[in-house]
Design a protein around this motif. Structure first.
Motif, PDB file in Angstrom:
ATOM      1  N   UNK A 361       0.850  -1.199   0.000  1.00 56.24           N
ATOM      2  CA  UNK A 361       0.000   0.000   0.000  1.00 56.24           C
ATOM      3  C   UNK A 361       0.880   1.240   0.000  1.00 56.24           C
ATOM      4  N   UNK A 362       0.468   2.239  -0.748  1.00 55.07           N
ATOM      5  CA  UNK A 362       1.181   3.521  -0.850  1.00 55.07           C
ATOM      6  C   UNK A 362       0.228   4.646  -0.480  1.00 55.07           C
ATOM      7  N   UNK A 385       3.359   0.594  -7.490  1.00 52.21           N
ATOM      8  CA  UNK A 385       3.937   1.808  -8.101  1.00 52.21           C
ATOM      9  C   UNK A 385       3.219   2.144  -9.406  1.00 52.21           C
ATOM     10  N   UNK A 386       2.918   1.150 -10.219  1.00 51.36           N
ATOM     11  CA  UNK A 386       2.162   1.405 -11.454  1.00 51.36           C
ATOM     12  C   UNK A 386       0.794   2.000 -11.145  1.00 51.36           C
ATOM     13  N   UNK A 387       0.112   1.446 -10.159  1.00 42.82           N
ATOM     14  CA  UNK A 387      -1.201   1.971  -9.788  1.00 42.82           C
ATOM     15  C   UNK A 387      -1.098   3.389  -9.238  1.00 42.82           C
ATOM     16  N   UNK A 426      10.269  -7.543 -11.513  1.00 39.83           N
ATOM     17  CA  UNK A 426      10.579  -6.730 -10.338  1.00 39.83           C
ATOM     18  C   UNK A 426      10.237  -5.270 -10.625  1.00 39.83           C
ATOM     19  N   UNK A 427      10.352  -4.436  -9.615  1.00 41.98           N
ATOM     20  CA  UNK A 427      10.062  -3.010  -9.812  1.00 41.98           C
ATOM     21  C   UNK A 427      11.050  -2.403 -10.808  1.00 41.98           C
ATOM     22  N   UNK A 428      12.310  -2.822 -10.742  1.00 42.90           N
ATOM     23  CA  UNK A 428      13.292  -2.323 -11.712  1.00 42.90           C
ATOM     24  C   UNK A 428      12.932  -2.701 -13.132  1.00 42.90           C
ATOM     25  N   UNK A 450       5.197  11.132 -13.166  1.00 41.30           N
ATOM     26  CA  UNK A 450       4.643  11.164 -11.818  1.00 41.30           C
ATOM     27  C   UNK A 450       5.515  10.448 -10.793  1.00 41.30           C
ATOM     28  N   UNK A 451       6.537   9.726 -11.245  1.00 35.69           N
ATOM     29  CA  UNK A 451       7.383   8.977 -10.313  1.00 35.69           C
ATOM     30  C   UNK A 451       8.036   9.871  -9.266  1.00 35.69           C
TER      31      UNK A 451
END
Length: 494
Positions: A361-362, A385-387, A426-428, A450-451
């Motif tokens: 969760x972010x 992160x994509x969401x 992975x996130x990378x 947006x990152x």
């Protein structure tokens, strides 16, 4: 996000304080520089508004008057001690920091390897430095330390160390972490300077604990939590209280060693009245940069919880002992801090329970939450992160950001060439794919932009994440914590 700290004010006040201290001596000051010169993420987290390179900016204002000596302990090189927030060894961090300082035009003097007793790893590191043309010195353990002051301050003690040639009024002595030998290097130099007739001085610059804040202020308690593995304890400085009748905060190691340091300074300089307390030795002005105390208190409470989760995960993976976890838990109990204050953890737990898999969760900068779960295609971190970037750029959830044409060769590479057992992005991997898609897809480009808005956001995972995902989240500046539980029963690559 609300700011509780004025970074510009702090840089100005701190620079002025250091210049003031230089003038107290013969225009020569050895400044023991604690904490991190770059990437001081702990300070950023507990003092919202503090910039991670604030200390570097201070040095840049003093650029013409200063030079820098790096210190690293031979024992840390031998055991390959790791800088926890970056996951890299101390030796590698020294090289990284030297490169950054040179890039900024700061004056690098040399590197000192301390407490040398012939460690092979230290020899290898020294040879590497010399092959790059860096001045390198070796200091052995100081004879007579800590009890025999007459031996310490003699040719057998500090005099046995080589003198480091310096030319600037301010000599900053810094290190990748605690226990590296900064103090001994400063005092050794002081001994040599007085032998040469130079009335040099010594001072200490540590951001935490903040001497001007109350002992139990959450910002100071967060420092105790951050150093729980070292056994540091914040205390009222009894020497300052006795000398001036004023209550200030320091920590146990500085207070315990002050009588020794004062005796050594008096022996070197012939002046017993230079400093009356450990607080006197310091030049820290961080407390005067706080402009919203409530914001900093709230941020520090969150940091204490983060430190608990970090220690609990390290204990689970065998990288910390139970005492560290217990010490932080005790600090939380003493200060009435509950895990429930970390709301993002509850959101992650609820998502994991609902989907039956690992979840992340972010909490975005507007206070809203986004989540992501682990799937056959990607990790929970990647999904979250994509969401998050979709939400921030107002892209519909059903819209695909990553083209199957781009993902296919990445999956093929991992499966057929790298022969990975579990082919999961992975996130990378996902961020690489997003950057490729952004070259031709304006929607993906919008999401990628947006990152940067994830920096400073809180996040929580329902289980311990793989190091490659943790590393990328750190680079994004996300304040991530994990539940001290494994995501699967696998022993490798959990």
């Amino acid at each position: 996000m609300k700011k509780g700290f004025d970074n510009e004010l702090y840089v100005r006040l701190q620079s002025e304080k250091i210049l003031e201290r230089i003038r107290k001596f013969d225009n020569k000051l050895y400044l023991e520089f604690g904490g991190k010169l770059f990437d001081d993420m702990h300070a950023c987290r507990v003092l919202p508004g503090f910039e991670s390179d604030a200390k570097c900016k201070i040095l840049l204002t003093l650029k013409e008057q200063s030079e820098i000596i790096f210190v690293i302990g031979a024992q840390d090189l031998e055991r390959n001690k790791i800088r926890a927030d970056f996951g890299i060894p101390y030796g590698t961090d020294v090289l990284r920091l030297i490169d950054k300082m040179r890039g900024l035009g700061l004056n690098m003097n040399s590197v000192v390897v301390t407490q040398y007793t012939g460690q092979p790893a230290a020899d290898k590191f020294i040879n590497k430095l010399k092959s790059h043309g860096l001045k390198t010195y070796i200091h052995h353990k100081t004879k007579g330390y800590p009890t025999e002051v007459d031996v310490i301050v003699s040719d057998e003690g500090y005099g046995a160390n080589p003198y480091i040639e310096t030319t600037k009024p301010l000599v900053v002595v810094t290190a990748p972490g605690p226990g590296s030998g900064k103090l001994a290097t400063c005092l050794s130099q002081l001994y040599h300077e007085y032998r040469r007739g130079v009335r040099a001085g010594y001072a200490k610059f540590e951001t935490f604990p903040i001497w001007s804040l109350p002992l139990r202020h959450p910002v100071n308690v967060a420092y105790e939590a951050a150093t729980a593995d070292l056994g540091d304890v914040n205390m009222i400085d009894p020497y300052h209280l006795e000398a001036y009748g004023k209550t200030t905060v320091n920590y146990n190691r500085d207070i315990e060693c002050f009588p020794i340091v004062r005796s050594i300074l008096a022996k070197i300089t012939g002046d017993e009245s230079i400093y009356q307390s450990p607080t006197d030795m310091g030049v820290n002005m961080a407390g005067f940069g706080i402009v919203d105390d409530e914001v900093c208190r709230s941020a520090a409470r969150q940091e204490i919880i983060r430190r608990y989760y970090k220690a609990a995960c390290d204990y689970k993976t065998g990288n910390a002992n139970a005492e560290t976890v217990e010490r932080i838990r005790l600090l939380m109990n003493e200060n009435k801090i509950e895990l429930s204050e970390r709301v993002v953890a509850k959101v992650a737990a609820d998502r994991a329970e609902a989907c039956g898999s690992a979840a992340v969760a972010l909490q975005l900068d507007d206070g809203s939450f986004v989540t992501g779960r682990s799937s056959n295609l990607m990790t929970a971190c990647s999904s979250a992160v994509l969401n998050a970037v979709k939400t921030l750029s107002h892209i519909a959830d059903e819209m695909l950001l990553l083209s199957p044409i781009v993902l296919a060769p990445i999956i093929e590479l991992k499966k057929e060439v790298l022969r990975e057992d579990k082919v999961k992005l992975s996130l990378g991997d996902v961020l690489t794919a997003l950057s490729i898609c952004a070259a031709t897809n304006p929607i993906a480009e919008k999401a990628m932009d947006m990152l940067v808005r994830l920096r400073g956001c809180d996040a929580h995972a329902s289980c311990i994440l793989p190091e490659n995902d943790l590393s990328v989240m750190r680079k994004l500046g996300v304040y991530l914590t994990c539940e001290p539980e494994y995501g699967s029963k696998d022993l490798y690559g959990f």
